[in-house]
Design a protein around this motif. Structure first.
Motif, mmCIF file in Angstrom:
data_model
loop_
_atom_site.group_PDB
_atom_site.id
_atom_site.type_symbol
_atom_site.label_atom_id
_atom_site.label_comp_id
_atom_site.label_asym_id
_atom_site.label_seq_id
_atom_site.Cartn_x
_atom_site.Cartn_y
_atom_site.Cartn_z
ATOM 1 N N GLY A 273 -68.588 -12.841 25.812
ATOM 2 C CA GLY A 273 -68.731 -13.604 27.054
ATOM 3 C C GLY A 273 -67.444 -13.737 27.843
ATOM 4 O O GLY A 273 -67.467 -14.143 29.006
ATOM 5 N N LEU A 274 -66.324 -13.426 27.213
ATOM 6 C CA LEU A 274 -65.035 -13.545 27.910
ATOM 7 C C LEU A 274 -64.682 -12.293 28.690
ATOM 8 O O LEU A 274 -63.652 -12.227 29.360
ATOM 9 C CB LEU A 274 -63.922 -13.858 26.904
ATOM 10 C CG LEU A 274 -64.117 -15.144 26.105
ATOM 11 C CD1 LEU A 274 -62.916 -15.378 25.191
ATOM 12 C CD2 LEU A 274 -64.298 -16.329 27.031
ATOM 13 N N THR A 275 -65.523 -11.307 28.584
ATOM 14 C CA THR A 275 -65.301 -10.037 29.290
ATOM 15 C C THR A 275 -65.072 -10.261 30.781
ATOM 16 O O THR A 275 -65.726 -11.093 31.400
ATOM 17 C CB THR A 275 -66.528 -9.128 29.062
ATOM 18 O OG1 THR A 275 -66.507 -8.708 27.700
ATOM 19 C CG2 THR A 275 -66.533 -7.930 29.991
ATOM 20 N N ILE A 276 -64.141 -9.480 31.320
ATOM 21 C CA ILE A 276 -63.871 -9.515 32.760
ATOM 22 C C ILE A 276 -64.471 -8.270 33.400
ATOM 23 O O ILE A 276 -64.206 -7.157 32.949
ATOM 24 C CB ILE A 276 -62.355 -9.526 33.044
ATOM 25 C CG1 ILE A 276 -61.645 -10.656 32.297
ATOM 26 C CG2 ILE A 276 -62.098 -9.616 34.551
ATOM 27 C CD1 ILE A 276 -61.994 -12.040 32.733
ATOM 28 N N CYS A 277 -65.242 -8.457 34.423
ATOM 29 C CA CYS A 277 -65.832 -7.323 35.144
ATOM 30 C C CYS A 277 -64.794 -6.634 36.030
ATOM 31 O O CYS A 277 -63.792 -7.247 36.441
ATOM 32 C CB CYS A 277 -66.973 -7.790 36.042
ATOM 33 S SG CYS A 277 -68.418 -8.391 35.162
ATOM 34 N N ALA A 278 -65.074 -5.388 36.335
ATOM 35 C CA ALA A 278 -64.171 -4.585 37.156
ATOM 36 C C ALA A 278 -63.913 -5.226 38.521
ATOM 37 O O ALA A 278 -62.761 -5.290 38.987
ATOM 38 C CB ALA A 278 -64.780 -3.198 37.346
ATOM 39 N N GLU A 279 -64.980 -5.704 39.150
ATOM 40 C CA GLU A 279 -64.846 -6.271 40.499
ATOM 41 C C GLU A 279 -63.948 -7.507 40.484
ATOM 42 O O GLU A 279 -63.090 -7.687 41.353
ATOM 43 C CB GLU A 279 -66.219 -6.683 41.052
ATOM 44 C CG GLU A 279 -67.237 -5.565 41.148
ATOM 45 C CD GLU A 279 -68.124 -5.474 39.915
ATOM 46 O OE1 GLU A 279 -67.592 -5.479 38.790
ATOM 47 O OE2 GLU A 279 -69.353 -5.399 40.087
ATOM 48 N N ARG A 280 -64.173 -8.381 39.513
ATOM 49 C CA ARG A 280 -63.368 -9.613 39.476
ATOM 50 C C ARG A 280 -61.912 -9.320 39.165
ATOM 51 O O ARG A 280 -61.018 -9.989 39.683
ATOM 52 C CB ARG A 280 -63.954 -10.621 38.491
ATOM 53 C CG ARG A 280 -65.058 -11.458 39.124
ATOM 54 C CD ARG A 280 -65.673 -12.429 38.173
ATOM 55 N NE ARG A 280 -66.415 -11.739 37.142
ATOM 56 C CZ ARG A 280 -66.475 -12.114 35.870
ATOM 57 N NH1 ARG A 280 -65.804 -13.165 35.469
ATOM 58 N NH2 ARG A 280 -67.193 -11.425 35.019
ATOM 59 N N LEU A 281 -61.661 -8.323 38.322
ATOM 60 C CA LEU A 281 -60.271 -7.981 38.039
ATOM 61 C C LEU A 281 -59.587 -7.479 39.309
ATOM 62 O O LEU A 281 -58.464 -7.905 39.630
ATOM 63 C CB LEU A 281 -60.177 -6.925 36.926
ATOM 64 C CG LEU A 281 -58.746 -6.538 36.550
ATOM 65 C CD1 LEU A 281 -57.935 -7.755 36.108
ATOM 66 C CD2 LEU A 281 -58.745 -5.484 35.447
ATOM 67 N N ALA A 282 -60.245 -6.587 40.036
ATOM 68 C CA ALA A 282 -59.641 -6.054 41.266
ATOM 69 C C ALA A 282 -59.383 -7.173 42.276
ATOM 70 O O ALA A 282 -58.322 -7.219 42.917
ATOM 71 C CB ALA A 282 -60.555 -4.989 41.870
ATOM 72 N N ILE A 283 -60.333 -8.094 42.406
ATOM 73 C CA ILE A 283 -60.164 -9.209 43.342
ATOM 74 C C ILE A 283 -59.007 -10.103 42.895
ATOM 75 O O ILE A 283 -58.175 -10.523 43.701
ATOM 76 C CB ILE A 283 -61.478 -10.020 43.474
ATOM 77 C CG1 ILE A 283 -62.535 -9.190 44.205
ATOM 78 C CG2 ILE A 283 -61.231 -11.346 44.207
ATOM 79 C CD1 ILE A 283 -63.947 -9.779 44.160
ATOM 80 N N CYS A 284 -58.933 -10.378 41.592
ATOM 81 C CA CYS A 284 -57.842 -11.228 41.075
ATOM 82 C C CYS A 284 -56.481 -10.596 41.333
ATOM 83 O O CYS A 284 -55.513 -11.287 41.688
ATOM 84 C CB CYS A 284 -58.015 -11.481 39.575
ATOM 85 S SG CYS A 284 -59.238 -12.738 39.204
ATOM 86 N N ILE A 285 -56.388 -9.298 41.153
ATOM 87 C CA ILE A 285 -55.106 -8.626 41.382
ATOM 88 C C ILE A 285 -54.717 -8.735 42.854
ATOM 89 O O ILE A 285 -53.559 -9.025 43.189
ATOM 90 C CB ILE A 285 -55.156 -7.154 40.912
ATOM 91 C CG1 ILE A 285 -55.287 -7.106 39.389
ATOM 92 C CG2 ILE A 285 -53.903 -6.400 41.367
ATOM 93 C CD1 ILE A 285 -55.568 -5.729 38.814
ATOM 94 N N ALA A 286 -55.689 -8.534 43.743
ATOM 95 C CA ALA A 286 -55.401 -8.651 45.179
ATOM 96 C C ALA A 286 -54.910 -10.063 45.511
ATOM 97 O O ALA A 286 -53.925 -10.240 46.243
ATOM 98 C CB ALA A 286 -56.641 -8.308 45.996
#
Ligand code: THU
Length: 143
Positions: A47-60
């Motif tokens: 459940g702690l997995t991070i999705c690709a979209e959220r990671l990209a948004i967080c980096i931005a």
């Protein structure tokens, strides 16, 4: 926007998905013109997995970007991959006016707005009635 899809495709190769083996890549373009990518990163506590979209948004966001204008997502799905609900919420929070291009490995494409992905969503404006401290305006940093 095809270039953004290509960036997402390349990001997908960097996915860490030992549990699901389902690799996802995402790329976001910002108003500044800069592009950031992400892939899904899975935890042994699933459940702690991070999705690709959220990671990209967080980096931005971490890089100080103010506005995300376009988002691309790539996965090996039957049709174009629709983002999960958590990622749609993140898009509503951080990229409410963005266009989202989804593509699979077979070349299927679908383009929609964030408003179409999450109509009538909950966002920062809904916190306004709760007090000014709850609604970041210009300065989004704490302190
Ligand atoms: N996943 C994403 O990265 N984005 C989505 O929008 C849907 C799901 C990931 C999470 C998990 O690592 C794998 O895909 C299977 O659910």
């Amino acid at each position: 926007m095809e270039d953004l899809l290509q960036s997402a495709l390349e990001a997908r190769e960097r996915s860490h998905a030992p549990y699901s083996r389902f690799k996802v890549g995402a790329a976001v373009r910002c108003a500044s013109g800069r592009v950031f990518t992400g892939s899904n990163v899975e935890s042994s506590s699933y459940g702690l997995t991070i999705c690709a979209e959220r990671l990209a948004i967080c980096i931005a966001m971490h890089e100080g970007e103010q506005e995300i204008t376009e988002i691309a997502v790539v996965a090996d799905t039957q049709g174009a991959p629709g983002p999960c609900g958590a990622c749609r919420q993140f898009m509503y929070d951080f990229a409410p006016k963005a266009d989202v291009l989804m593509g699979n490995l077979k070349g299927d494409r679908r383009r929609v707005s964030v408003g179409e992905l999450i109509p009538w969503g909950f966002g920062p404006d809904d916190l306004a009635a709760f007090g000014p401290q709850a609604t970041p305006k210009d300065d989004t940093t704490v302190g």
